[in-house]
Design a protein around this motif. Structure first.
Motif, mmCIF file in Angstrom:
data_model
loop_
_atom_site.group_PDB
_atom_site.id
_atom_site.type_symbol
_atom_site.label_atom_id
_atom_site.label_comp_id
_atom_site.label_asym_id
_atom_site.label_seq_id
_atom_site.Cartn_x
_atom_site.Cartn_y
_atom_site.Cartn_z
ATOM 1 N N HIS A 102 -2.449 8.418 4.323
ATOM 2 C CA HIS A 102 -3.644 9.143 3.081
ATOM 3 C C HIS A 102 -5.070 9.775 3.611
ATOM 4 O O HIS A 102 -5.052 10.158 5.337
ATOM 5 N N ASP A 108 -9.470 3.703 -0.322
ATOM 6 C CA ASP A 108 -8.791 3.316 -0.150
ATOM 7 C C ASP A 108 -8.533 1.767 0.998
ATOM 8 O O ASP A 108 -7.692 1.079 1.617
ATOM 9 N N THR A 138 0.908 -1.398 0.139
ATOM 10 C CA THR A 138 -0.325 0.373 0.097
ATOM 11 C C THR A 138 0.834 1.531 -0.039
ATOM 12 O O THR A 138 0.321 2.488 -1.227
#
Ligand SMILES: O=P(O)(O)OC[C@@]1(O)O[C@H](CO)[C@@H](O)[C@@H]1O
Ligand SMILES: [Mn+2]
Length: 447
Positions: free
Chosen positions: A343, A351, A93
């Motif tokens: 994020h 996500d 990720t």
């Protein structure tokens, strides 16, 4: 504040590109200082590593320090960010996120410390610290920030005792409280949790920063420093969400710092349950050591344990109550990897859809602290008067409230002229931790 808008009307993210900006000073000065303190902590633990792991422990200490010294040099010389090489569950990720940022930057050079989004590179640094430790078993479970977090708990004992005594006084008379007395008590404990956020070790770069005096004594003098106060919306959400036949609602608390701030959150959670307002509390912490003082599962249980073991009647009584709430499932602790990723929260539905769905089950979500506020608003150059709803850009799994002391130069939802007035009175108002917001958003308010 000059908001340099990008094509879709969303301003650019804060970055160290602006020489002299808070982001610039953080990356130039504070992050290397934090890394130096981490290196020093590991060096000072060398003998313990040797006692516990022999020669392997010595090797691990040496290797980890070498990786962290390399990282510090990369920060100080604005090197390109590097792909992660450990085998943690979120490595892919993180590496995909770097590709995404590389794409955004196009031909403006590689993703690097002083050229890319401050939110991203600061989160990335803490993930690289985790990589350095993880790559050197047997010390991969060593919490490089543990010393500072436990010290800040012990330094705050007077404040913790005062707060637990106050909680006992409320709980003892709970049955007799009128609705307005219940509201008063709620507001007091919400404010203690808000100001508990001052006790943060990343803004102080690890310098001791604990709550020395009773938090209850200073609430009225701190009131003028609250720039947005939506506490009435929080209360009415709690009241209107009550359902017949149910003993209260579900409140989620996205935690921030260990030490006194965590105790203030546990006390607020205790009140929400003992008053019957909440039937369950879900706490959300970090899955590895983060931003120096953020709560991990180890910190969470250690704090309850320490409170139980305290040589203070009401502290100990509170600790045992919290232990049983955990055992009964009235309270639960979760640490989804998303909270230790870079994020913005408007990315969560895409996500980390499992986490978004989980939060949708809450009647109210409290977000503690400055980093969560930066992620709620995307850490961007919004004008002060842009609404909180706009800055959230569609993030809204449930009614939510940010309880934040200002430590970064991003603030929205102010009245016209309010930001400019603050700047004339106190130029560092956005970053000195003296001011705070209680800022509410409800998905319903968008319809
Ligand atoms: O989320 P917290 O604990 O309230 O604050 C964390 C934090 O203050 O550390 C950074 C400085 O390194 C800030 O910009 C960031 O928001
Ligand atoms: Mn924090």
């Amino acid at each position: 504040m000059a908001a340099d808008l990008t094509v879709n009307g969303v301003p650019s993210p804060l970055s160290a590109k602006v020489v002299g900006s808070f982001a610039y000073l953080t990356i130039r000065d504070r992050l290397p200082t934090i890394l130096t303190k981490v290196i020093d902590t590991i060096h000072r633990t060398k003998n313990t590593f040797f006692e516990e792991y022999g020669e392997e422990g010595i090797q691990a200490e040496k290797q980890t320090i070498s990786l962290l010294s390399k990282l510090r040099n990369e920060v100080q010389t604005d090197k390109p960010l590097l792909a992660l090489t450990d085998d943690l569950q979120d490595t892919e990720t993180w590496n995909q996120y770097m590709q995404r940022h590389q794409g955004l930057q196009g031909d403006q050079g590689s993703v690097s410390w002083f050229k890319s989004a401050w939110l991203y590179v600061e989160c990335y640094m803490y993930r690289r610290i985790q990589e350095a430790v993880w790559l050197n078993p047997p010390i991969r479970d060593f919490d490089v920030f543990n010393e500072g977090k436990t010290q800040s708990f012990f330094e705050s004992q007077q404040a913790v005792m005062a707060l637990c005594t106050h909680l006992e006084e409320i709980n003892k008379s709970m049955e007799q409280l009128s609705r307005s007395q219940l509201l008063d008590n709620f507001n007091t404990l919400l404010l203690v949790s808000l100001w508990g956020n001052k006790c943060d070790l990343s803004i102080s770069a690890g310098q001791e920063n604990s709550q020395k005096t009773s938090p209850l004594d200073s609430l009225s003098s701190l009131q003028p420093f609250i720039l947005v106060d939506d506490s009435n919306m929080v209360w009415s959400t709690l009241i209107s969400a009550q359902r017949p036949g149910q003993s209260g609602v579900r409140v989620d608390i996205v935690l921030d710092n260990a030490g006194f701030e965590l105790v203030s959150d546990l006390v607020l959670a205790d009140f929400l349950v003992s008053s019957g307002l909440a039937r369950e509390i879900h706490f959300h912490g970090k899955s590895f050591p983060w931003f120096v003082s953020d709560v991990t599962v180890k910190d969470f249980h250690w704090t309850i344990q320490q409170t139980m073991a305290a040589n203070h009647k009401w502290m100990s009584k509170s600790g045992f109550q919290w232990k049983s709430y955990m055992k009964e499932g009235v309270w639960s602790y979760h640490d989804h990897p998303f909270w230790t990723q870079p994020h913005e929260f408007c990315d969560m539905a895409a996500d980390a859809s499992d986490l978004y769905t989980r939060l949708q089950g809450a009647d109210l979500v409290l977000f503690k602290g400055d980093l969560n506020y930066r992620k709620l608003t995307g850490d961007r150059y919004w004008d002060y008067t842009v609404s909180f709803d706009t800055a959230l850009r569609g993030f809204g799994p449930a009614p939510l409230c940010s309880l934040r002391t200002l430590k970064a130069n991003i603030q929205v939802g102010l009245q016209p002229g309010q930001g400019e007035k603050l700047t004339s009175q106190d130029p560092d108002w956005m970053t000195n931790g003296k001011y705070a917001v209680i800022q509410f958003h409800s998905p319903k308010s968008e319809q």
